[in-house]
Design a protein around this motif. Structure first.
Motif, PDB file in Angstrom:
ATOM      1  N   ASP A 161       0.831  -1.211   0.000  1.00 23.00           N
ATOM      2  CA  ASP A 161       0.000   0.000   0.000  1.00 23.00           C
ATOM      3  C   ASP A 161       0.862   1.255   0.000  1.00 23.00           C
ATOM      4  N   ASP A 162       1.891   1.253   0.849  1.00 28.49           N
ATOM      5  CA  ASP A 162       2.764   2.428   0.934  1.00 28.49           C
ATOM      6  C   ASP A 162       3.483   2.689  -0.374  1.00 28.49           C
ATOM      7  N   GLU A 197       1.153   4.142  -3.094  1.00 29.32           N
ATOM      8  CA  GLU A 197       0.810   5.525  -2.769  1.00 29.32           C
ATOM      9  C   GLU A 197       2.027   6.432  -2.926  1.00 29.32           C
ATOM     10  N   MET A 198       3.178   5.965  -2.429  1.00 30.55           N
ATOM     11  CA  MET A 198       4.399   6.749  -2.493  1.00 30.55           C
ATOM     12  C   MET A 198       4.823   7.015  -3.931  1.00 30.55           C
ATOM     13  N   ASP A 255       2.942   7.270  -6.595  1.00 32.04           N
ATOM     14  CA  ASP A 255       2.082   8.281  -7.203  1.00 32.04           C
ATOM     15  C   ASP A 255       2.455   9.683  -6.724  1.00 32.04           C
ATOM     16  N   VAL A 256       2.714   9.796  -5.408  1.00 28.84           N
ATOM     17  CA  VAL A 256       3.043  11.104  -4.844  1.00 28.84           C
ATOM     18  C   VAL A 256       4.374  11.612  -5.384  1.00 28.84           C
ATOM     19  N   TYR A 271       7.018  12.832   1.354  1.00 25.35           N
ATOM     20  CA  TYR A 271       6.007  11.774   1.465  1.00 25.35           C
ATOM     21  C   TYR A 271       5.988  11.178   2.870  1.00 25.35           C
ATOM     22  N   GLY A 284       2.492  11.864   3.832  1.00 26.04           N
ATOM     23  CA  GLY A 284       1.744  10.762   3.236  1.00 26.04           C
ATOM     24  C   GLY A 284       0.998  11.181   1.987  1.00 26.04           C
ATOM     25  N   LYS A 285      -0.224  10.688   1.826  1.00 21.13           N
ATOM     26  CA  LYS A 285      -0.987  10.944   0.603  1.00 21.13           C
ATOM     27  C   LYS A 285      -1.370  12.417   0.437  1.00 21.13           C
ATOM     28  N   ASP A 286      -1.258  13.222   1.525  1.00 21.23           N
ATOM     29  CA  ASP A 286      -1.594  14.652   1.449  1.00 21.23           C
ATOM     30  C   ASP A 286      -0.417  15.498   0.987  1.00 21.23           C
TER      31      ASP A 286
END
Length: 739
Positions: free
Chosen positions: A136-137, A140-141, A143-144, A162, A166-168
């Motif tokens: 999951d990390d 997400e990472m 993409d960021v 990141y 995180g995702k924000d």
């Protein structure tokens, strides 16, 4: 234009910015691709958007600006994908087992029904949890980080952003990039300012002005200051932002009203504090003033007789000042015992423990670092904890906190803290909050050592206040006077020339002129001469301490040279290139920042015996294993604490065959080698050399040019620290006694 294919090879990758050159196999054959792709792996199926370009040297190539992974559908493609390292903790062996068991459904199983991975031999609950979290990390990472490339950030910077948000992360950068400078270690104001400029943010934006003021204040804290004079704060911020004072006044007022800063008039100047340091100084001053005024009802009436009994028991008498220190610790609420090496601080601590325990008092020992606590334990025969462990550090809702505080104080009648020179104002604040009224606080340290890395001048300010009883030990005892390390430490501290190369002694100087000659001599001493003559383990027993990071005899160059000599590559020895450094099984490493959440275990006979949290700045360890399959590096720290690091956490570690003198505070090594060569005057100081020399237990070797040794001894300049604990302590004391 869109092109799809499978990555055949990664030809080149710049690790700092992710720029990648690779070969892509398409339906029309192999092509060269170039672009920002930090996570692109061999055998990965991808869809690229971009355009063709022509390079004068390398010919035609496809330059992409958008990259998307295409999930493979064949079992071979899935196995290659899982083996590529894209999902941490799944290496080639595990990938093969997964595909053989689940076939074409393997990726769907991992994404939608990961519990079924427990059907695979070698995957237990612990490994499954790691795979799920990493999967999951990682997605997400990825993409960021790709999105952050639009702001010309390096991969390393993007990773830090990141980790923090995180995702924000992307939303934070767009809304207020100046948060990066405040929230992320190593992310400077200039980087945030450049991002803001690309976003079109106004130079006079309140975000920018407030961030500039905060940055200057935080930089000052990093240099040890608890406050700055207002004129100095405004001048430095105007230079940083290239703006006038008028706009800054409004921003400063906002920060004061918001209670981010605090303002205090003092004589002709106004002092501006970053609020946590103002609060900490107030709390510490109030607590110490109150502790110092406690009326003792448990004083030993026959303390002189007890001291005589101790003298008979140990077989030698105490010095006059040692007796004063022992009696003061029994009679007073607080006391500072300060002195250099060989002046009997440890003997005094042991005596105080003995006397208090005879009165059935509960005594607790502590020190700022793991190594200092271990030394204290060995010297007294009684367990000493780090201050962080004593205060029971923990996390609640991702916020750092200590379980020991006003509501749950430390259960002790007396607390003895060693190496007090290393304690900064924030740590001291947390300590005094956890001390219940009436507890004795006995502070032991060498005020002539380097001050704390963190903000404040705690030990010196307490001494200068005149409120707390201070006993200065200045007599070297007979059994210690035979050591030239101790004799020379005191000579250096008095500004006098040390005695060098005396036959049969333990303090030597070897002349070398250039940085390269110094480095080569240190390599020979470490690998051959000292181990052969003294029987030292070249890695565990010998520590190189240098004033500087850069140069031929700086930390970086020495570590590279000593790693090659002491722990060379071998077929059966795993290693990993991380950034621009190679880490190898057997390497000596150091933790370079506090990690309060790091889990450690102590194993006995292969079974967990003890476990806990927290690895701290300055802790030394050795790389025990590197598991490419799991993506895990295991480090064995002092006290046999084992910690597992994921590859992305390795920027918390640095090679430590050589380290800076500042980083050695609180540690002791059998043998210390100190390069002595040219450098900035601010680094060639008396207390820096004094601190390095006093880290050695059995042997000191200076290598370099005597001119710079003399320069350091003459340079008694101690960088000024803006702190006010001394005056606040006096004010609180007089307020209490006059009330």
């Amino acid at each position: 234009m869109e092109i799809q294919g499978i990555v055949e090879d990664i030809i080149f990758r710049n690790e700092s910015n992710g720029y990648t050159v690779g070969k892509l196999y398409t339906s029309d054959g192999s092509i060269t691709i170039v672009g920002i792709a930090p996570f692109l792996h061999k055998d990965e199926a991808v869809s690229l958007e971009g355009e063709w370009s022509y390079h004068s040297r390398f010919g035609e190539q496809f330059q992409f600006d958008t990259l998307k992974s295409i999930m493979p559908t064949t079992t071979k493609g899935i196995e290659n994908y899982l083996s590529s390292g894209l999902i941490p903790h799944i290496g080639p062996k595990t990938a093969k087992k997964i595909v053989e068991h689940f076939g074409p459904e393997a990726l769907d199983i991992i994404q939608y029904n990961p519990q079924r991975l427990l059907e695979i031999e070698g995957i237990g609950e612990k490994k499954l949890r790691r795979i799920m979290e990493s999967y999951d990390d990682q997605r997400e990472m990825r993409d960021v980080i790709v999105a952050l490339q639009n702001y010309s950030l390096s991969i390393n910077q993007s990773m830090k952003i990141y980790k923090q948000y995180g995702k924000d992360a992307v939303n934070v950068v767009r809304e207020n990039p100046y948060r990066l400078a405040e929230d992320i270690s190593g992310m400077g104001f200039k980087t945030a300012d450049e991002i803001a400029s690309r976003l079109g943010m106004d130079k006079s934006s309140p975000y920018r002005l407030e961030a500039g003021l905060k940055f200057v204040m935080m930089s000052a804290a990093g240099e040890g200051h608890c406050y700055l004079p207002k004129d100095e704060l405004m001048k430095k911020t105007m230079q940083l932002l290239q703006v006038g004072e008028e706009g800054l006044e409004g921003a400063l007022t906002t920060l004061l009203l918001r209670q981010s800063f605090h303002s205090t008039p003092s004589g002709d100047e106004t002092r501006i504090y970053y609020m946590p340091y103002h609060t900490a100084e107030n709390n510490v001053a109030k607590a110490l003033a109150e502790l110092s005024l406690v009326q003792r009802e448990d004083i030993l009436e026959d303390i002189d007789q007890w001291i005589e009994q101790l003298e008979r028991k140990q077989g030698f008498p105490f010095g006059d000042k040692q007796k004063l220190a022992i009696k003061g610790a029994i009679e007073d609420g607080t006391i500072v015992i300060t002195g250099g090496p060989g002046t009997g601080k440890t003997t005094i601590i042991t005596a105080i423990i003995d006397l208090l325990e005879r009165e059935n008092k509960r005594v607790v020992l502590a020190a700022p670092t793991g190594r200092a606590a271990k030394r204290m334990t060995e010297a007294t025969g009684m367990e000493a904890k780090t201050l962080h462990r004593l205060l029971e550090i923990s996390y609640m809702n991702e916020n750092l906190q200590f379980s020991k505080n006003e509501e749950s104080p430390i259960d002790a009648d007396a607390i003895i803290v060693d190496e007090m020179s290393m304690v900064d104002i924030l740590l001291m604040n947390n300590l005094v909050k956890a001390i219940k009224p009436g507890t004795r606080l006995i502070m032991v340290g060498d005020v002539d050592q380097l001050p704390s890395v963190g903000a404040g001048n705690v030990l010196r300010d307490i001494i200068d206040s005149g409120v707390v009883r201070v006993v200065r030990l200045d007599e070297i005892f007979r059994q210690e006077s035979e050591s030239m390390i101790i004799v020379n430490a005191h000579l250096i501290n008095k500004g006098e020339t040390p005695r060098l190369n005396e036959k049969g002694k333990d303090f030597f100087y070897i002349h070398k002129s250039t940085g390269q000659e110094i480095r080569e001599e240190i390599e020979e001493l470490t690998t051959t001469r000292l181990p052969s003559f003294y029987g030292y383990d070249p890695i565990k027993d010998i520590q190189v301490l240098t004033p500087m990071r850069k140069g031929d005899a700086g930390v970086a160059a020495l570590n590279k040279s000593l790693q090659k000599a002491l722990n060379p590559p071998a077929k059966n020895k795993a290693e990993k290139l991380i950034g621009d450094e190679i880490y190898r099984v057997g390497d000596k490493v150091m933790q370079i920042r506090n990690n309060y959440q790091a889990l450690w275990t102590v194993d006995v006979d292969g079974r967990p015996y003890e476990e806990g949290e927290g690895i701290f700045n300055g802790d030394f360890g050795f790389i025990k294993s590197i598991d490419e399959e799991e993506g895990i590096v295991t480090v064995l720290f002092d006290d046999d604490r084992e910690v597992e690091f994921e590859m992305r956490q390795m920027d918390d570690l640095k090679l430590a065959y050589a380290t800076t003198i500042h980083k050695s505070q609180g540690s002791e090594f059998p043998a210390v080698i100190i390069p002595v060569y040219s450098g900035p005057p601010m680094l060639l100081t008396r207390n820096l050399l004094y601190t390095a020399v006093t880290r050695a237990k059995d042997l000191v070797v200076l290598v370099g040019d005597k001119r710079y040794m003399h320069m350091m001894i003459r340079n008694n300049q101690i960088a000024k620290r803006y702190s006010s604990l001394n005056t606040k302590l006096r004010d609180y004391f007089h307020f209490i006694i006059s009330d």
